[in-house]
Enzyme design. Structure first.
Site, mmCIF file in Angstrom:
data_model
loop_
_atom_site.group_PDB
_atom_site.id
_atom_site.type_symbol
_atom_site.label_atom_id
_atom_site.label_comp_id
_atom_site.label_asym_id
_atom_site.label_seq_id
_atom_site.Cartn_x
_atom_site.Cartn_y
_atom_site.Cartn_z
ATOM 1 N N ALA A 194 -20.670 6.704 -10.124
ATOM 2 C CA ALA A 194 -20.211 8.044 -9.743
ATOM 3 C C ALA A 194 -20.854 9.134 -10.594
ATOM 4 C CB ALA A 194 -18.700 8.124 -9.831
ATOM 5 N N THR A 195 -21.236 8.818 -11.822
ATOM 6 C CA THR A 195 -21.908 9.836 -12.636
ATOM 7 C C THR A 195 -23.193 10.274 -11.940
ATOM 8 O OG1 THR A 195 -20.982 8.983 -14.684
ATOM 9 C CG2 THR A 195 -22.982 10.304 -14.888
ATOM 10 N N GLN A 201 -11.474 7.984 -7.969
ATOM 11 C CA GLN A 201 -10.155 7.444 -8.311
ATOM 12 C C GLN A 201 -9.271 7.225 -7.083
ATOM 13 O OE1 GLN A 201 -9.280 6.340 -11.205
ATOM 14 N NE2 GLN A 201 -10.864 7.199 -12.535
ATOM 15 N N CYS A 239 -14.685 8.875 -20.803
ATOM 16 C CA CYS A 239 -15.983 9.557 -20.787
ATOM 17 C C CYS A 239 -15.920 10.929 -21.431
ATOM 18 C CB CYS A 239 -16.475 9.704 -19.352
ATOM 19 S SG CYS A 239 -16.068 8.340 -18.299
ATOM 20 N N SER A 244 -17.517 5.029 -6.969
ATOM 21 C CA SER A 244 -17.961 4.190 -8.087
ATOM 22 C C SER A 244 -17.371 2.786 -7.939
ATOM 23 C CB SER A 244 -17.478 4.805 -9.405
ATOM 24 O OG SER A 244 -17.743 3.916 -10.467
ATOM 25 N N THR A 268 -35.854 0.484 -6.964
ATOM 26 C CA THR A 268 -35.549 -0.788 -6.296
ATOM 27 C C THR A 268 -34.043 -0.941 -6.137
ATOM 28 O OG1 THR A 268 -37.532 -1.800 -7.197
ATOM 29 C CG2 THR A 268 -35.780 -3.307 -6.501
ATOM 30 N N HIS A 326 -16.938 0.151 -9.915
ATOM 31 C CA HIS A 326 -16.085 -0.533 -10.887
ATOM 32 C C HIS A 326 -14.674 0.031 -10.978
ATOM 33 C CE1 HIS A 326 -16.299 2.258 -14.496
ATOM 34 N NE2 HIS A 326 -17.300 2.743 -13.780
HETATM 35 N N1 PMP Z 1 -15.625 10.505 -11.712
HETATM 36 C C1 PMP Z 1 -14.405 10.113 -12.080
HETATM 37 C C2 PMP Z 1 -13.207 10.836 -11.517
HETATM 38 C C3 PMP Z 1 -14.250 9.070 -12.978
HETATM 39 O O1 PMP Z 1 -13.022 8.682 -13.343
HETATM 40 C C4 PMP Z 1 -15.394 8.426 -13.503
HETATM 41 C C5 PMP Z 1 -15.283 7.289 -14.483
HETATM 42 N N2 PMP Z 1 -14.513 7.569 -15.613
HETATM 43 C C6 PMP Z 1 -16.646 8.862 -13.074
HETATM 44 C C7 PMP Z 1 -16.719 9.907 -12.184
HETATM 45 C C8 PMP Z 1 -17.904 8.221 -13.576
HETATM 46 O O2 PMP Z 1 -18.088 7.012 -12.897
HETATM 47 P P1 PMP Z 1 -19.178 5.942 -13.341
HETATM 48 O O3 PMP Z 1 -18.564 5.168 -14.447
HETATM 49 O O4 PMP Z 1 -19.383 5.105 -12.097
HETATM 50 O O5 PMP Z 1 -20.403 6.663 -13.723
#
Ligand code: PMP
Length: 421
Positions: free
Chosen positions: A81-82, A211, A367, A231, A277, A233
């Site tokens: 997601a980042t 989320q 994060c 995301s 890739t 995970h």
């Molecule tokens: N957006 C939200 C709302 C998140 O909670 C997180 C993870 N803490 C992320 C983005 C980032 O996701 P990723 O670990 O897949 O980069």
């Protein structure tokens, strides 16, 4: 090894599902062949190895699109997601360059949304951070504080102020970026109303759905967002894989296909949006995880909501003065069913975490640890620095049992009482 055994063998009850979740064994099983017999590069069509890998990626993309009721060519796989958020924000901004120069967000967004927007601000973009409902609306952090004052739907702590949003929007607005569900207080935003406001001035709406998966219905047609981040995970898929929905169809009158400028240039994979890739195991994993999350969403949301209530009842019984942060779901507040966030007056969250051995919780987003112990989300909904420092976040998951919850409540309460000395 089953997930229950992982939890058991560590003897620590994992309550940090907003940070990450374990990979579901069904997901792992689906991924396994991609590491061995189907190891080909999906971008190598000249032999059976590549073709087979491409078939797996195509099937995964089709599954992902089917769950979201969108087209396959609207799904771009990323590293998480980042990256999805960065691609959405920088990609949209660059496409609008020279035409529009204004971005809109709220102060409780994840750093992977806020930092790209801050960077664009440094590059000359105008940025509006729209206010959200404040904590005082439903309770204060005094020992006597009450959480029971009813408020209108849109005044819950963390919910965007739609009137303020409307007042900042103009034909100069390129993008509104507001997540559908928050990673710390679980607040759910009125995303369709936000979309309608953004679209009325011709702006795009990006929403980070990281989320929401597994807990809310993924009704993209109802949301009407133009760009949506995912995301793997966070919903029992693997780490290092994410996705971005990029709308191509006219889902609302006058909607033009979204064009994003790529952040990663190279071989032109992922419809040119994201070169590199393809991560075949990750893509197969995230698609399987999304399908499972979707199939189980209704039951999981109900079951986890009951567990959250059970945990809250026990915690408040042991420690009557703990204060809920964020919307009070018991009074109808819009909140993810798996989220709890509360302050323990006069004790630091870090201290509780040290004392409450046997539970894995957090004091905020993993994060955003640049200011350890102080959640920017809690500050943005009006908590004092002290109250934010004394807060804990809990993310429940679909593998938790009542026994886990009872044990966790006891361990956490003991930790809190010990911290108070
Ligand atoms: N957006 C939200 C709302 C998140 O909670 C997180 C993870 N803490 C992320 C983005 C980032 O996701 P990723 O670990 O897949 O980069």
């Amino acid at each position: 090894m089953s997930l229950e055994k992982v939890v058991d063998s560590n003897r620590v009850i994992y309550l940090d599902c907003h940070s990450t979740t374990p990979t579901d064994p069904i997901v792992l099983e689906a991924m396994w062949p991609c590491f061995s017999e189907v190891f080909g590069n999906p971008g190598s069509p000249t032999h059976a190895y590549g073709v087979r890998a491409r078939e797996l990626v195509d099937a995964a993309r089709a599954t992902f699109a089917r769950v979201l009721a969108v087209e396959s060519d609207e799904i771009v796989f990323t590293s998480g997601a980042t990256e999805s958020n960065n691609l959405a924000i920088f990609g949209a901004a660059k496409r609008w360059q020279g035409k529009r120069k204004h971005l809109v967000t709220i102060g409780i967004e994840h750093p992977s949304v806020l930092e790209p927007i801050r960077q664009l601000e440094r590059e000359g973009w105008r940025v509006s951070v729209v206010p959200v409902g404040q904590q005082q609306a439903t309770g204060t952090l005094t020992r006597e504080g009450s959480m029971s004052v009813p408020v209108g739907d849109l005044e819950w702590p963390g919910v965007v102020d739609l009137e303020a949003l409307w007042s900042v929007l103009s034909e100069d607005t390129a993008l509104v970026s507001i997540s559908i569900a928050n990673h710390e207080i679980g607040v759910i935003q009125p995303i369709r109303q936000i979309a309608d406001l953004a679209h009325s001035v011709g702006a795009l709406l990006h929403t980070d759905a990281t989320q929401a998966v597994g807990w809310l219905p993924l009704d993209l047609d109802k949301w009407q967002a133009d760009i949506v981040s995912f995301s793997g995970h966070k919903f029992y898929g693997p780490k290092g894989v994410g996705a971005l929905y990029v709308r191509r169809r006219e889902t609302y009158p006058g909607a033009r296909p979204v064009r994003l400028f790529p952040r990663i240039l190279g071989g032109g994979q992922e419809f040119g949006f994201r070169s590199g890739t393809l991560n075949t195991p990750g893509i197969v994993g995230i698609a399987t995880a999304l399908r499972l999350a979707h199939e189980r969403q209704t039951g999981a949301a109900k079951a986890v909501g009951e567990l959250r209530q059970r945990l809250w009842n026990q915690l408040t019984e042991w420690v009557p003065d703990i204060q809920l942060n964020g919307p009070n779901w018991q009074a109808g507040g819009p909140r993810l069913p798996n989220n709890l966030n509360f302050a323990v007056p006069f004790v630091e969250g870090q201290t509780i975490m040290l004392r409450a051995t046997g539970v894995a919780v957090s004091s905020g987003s993993a994060c955003s640890s640049s200011t350890p112990g102080v959640s920017m989300v809690l500050r943005a909904i009006g908590l004092s620095e002290d109250a934010a420092r004394s807060s804990l976040r809990i993310g429940l998951g679909r593998f938790h049992t009542r026994d886990d919850i009872d044990l966790a409540a006891e361990r956490l309460s003991q930790g809190i009482l010990l911290s108070r000395g």
